[in-house]
Enzyme design. Structure first.
Site, PDB file in Angstrom:
ATOM      1  N   MET A   8      18.382   6.496  53.913  1.00  0.00           N
ATOM      2  CA  MET A   8      17.712   6.741  55.188  1.00  0.00           C
ATOM      3  C   MET A   8      17.474   8.231  55.430  1.00  0.00           C
ATOM      4  O   MET A   8      16.592   8.597  56.202  1.00  0.00           O
ATOM      5  CB  MET A   8      18.501   6.124  56.346  1.00  0.00           C
ATOM      6  CG  MET A   8      18.470   4.605  56.363  1.00  0.00           C
ATOM      7  SD  MET A   8      16.814   3.886  56.433  1.00  0.00           S
ATOM      8  CE  MET A   8      16.368   4.250  58.143  1.00  0.00           C
TER       9      MET A   8
ATOM     10  N   VAL B 268      19.274  -0.351  50.773  1.00  0.00           N
ATOM     11  CA  VAL B 268      19.212   0.919  51.495  1.00  0.00           C
ATOM     12  C   VAL B 268      20.575   1.258  52.094  1.00  0.00           C
ATOM     13  O   VAL B 268      21.279   0.372  52.581  1.00  0.00           O
ATOM     14  CB  VAL B 268      18.189   0.817  52.651  1.00  0.00           C
ATOM     15  CG1 VAL B 268      18.127   2.089  53.461  1.00  0.00           C
ATOM     16  CG2 VAL B 268      16.819   0.447  52.120  1.00  0.00           C
ATOM     17  N   CYS B 269      20.937   2.559  52.079  1.00  0.00           N
ATOM     18  CA  CYS B 269      22.104   3.043  52.817  1.00  0.00           C
ATOM     19  C   CYS B 269      21.741   4.406  53.407  1.00  0.00           C
ATOM     20  O   CYS B 269      20.558   4.699  53.605  1.00  0.00           O
ATOM     21  CB  CYS B 269      23.348   3.124  51.930  1.00  0.00           C
ATOM     22  SG  CYS B 269      23.294   4.416  50.675  1.00  0.00           S
ATOM     23  N   ARG B 270      22.704   5.230  53.698  1.00  0.00           N
ATOM     24  CA  ARG B 270      22.430   6.527  54.318  1.00  0.00           C
ATOM     25  C   ARG B 270      21.802   7.502  53.326  1.00  0.00           C
ATOM     26  O   ARG B 270      20.805   8.131  53.612  1.00  0.00           O
ATOM     27  CB  ARG B 270      23.710   7.115  54.911  1.00  0.00           C
ATOM     28  CG  ARG B 270      23.494   8.460  55.588  1.00  0.00           C
ATOM     29  CD  ARG B 270      24.790   8.985  56.213  1.00  0.00           C
ATOM     30  NE  ARG B 270      24.648  10.401  56.489  1.00  0.00           N
ATOM     31  CZ  ARG B 270      24.863  11.372  55.622  1.00  0.00           C
ATOM     32  NH1 ARG B 270      25.252  11.092  54.393  1.00  0.00           N
ATOM     33  NH2 ARG B 270      24.718  12.629  55.962  1.00  0.00           N
TER      34      ARG B 270
END
Length: 101
Positions: A90, A62-64
């Site tokens: 996210m 997961v990242c932004r």
């Protein structure tokens, strides 16, 4: 590269499936909230922290917004790990988050 939508990953958490989530964002991003149970390994640290991951496990990355996590997923796959990118990052996550300690 395998991908999963944020809502699908949220469903796995709701049904208490065992999931390993790696958050590759930077500290200031993580401070705004993470998926409960996620482990932070900044993208730039992934190569030196591979020893913290088990090749027998599956990881959701997961990242932004999905770009950095895509790069991390490709890197992990190239090194023999089973990894799936959470598309949209996210920004697509609509479920609960926690503030890391």
């Amino acid at each position: 590269m395998k991908e999963i939508h944020a809502t699908e990953l949220a469903e796995k958490l709701k049904y208490n499936e065992k999931v390993n989530i790696i958050d590759v964002r930077e500290d200031e991003e993580v401070a705004q909230g993470v998926i409960p149970g996620a482990k932070q390994i900044r993208l730039g640290e992934v190569p030196e922290r591979l020893n913290e991951l088990n090749k027998e496990e599956h990881y959701y990355i997961v990242c932004r917004s999905g770009g950095r996590s895509g790069r991390a997923t490709e890197y992990l796959e190239a090194n023999g790990y089973d990894a799936t990118n959470m598309e949209g990052g996210m920004l697509a996550w609509e479920d609960e988050t926690e503030i890391p300690k």
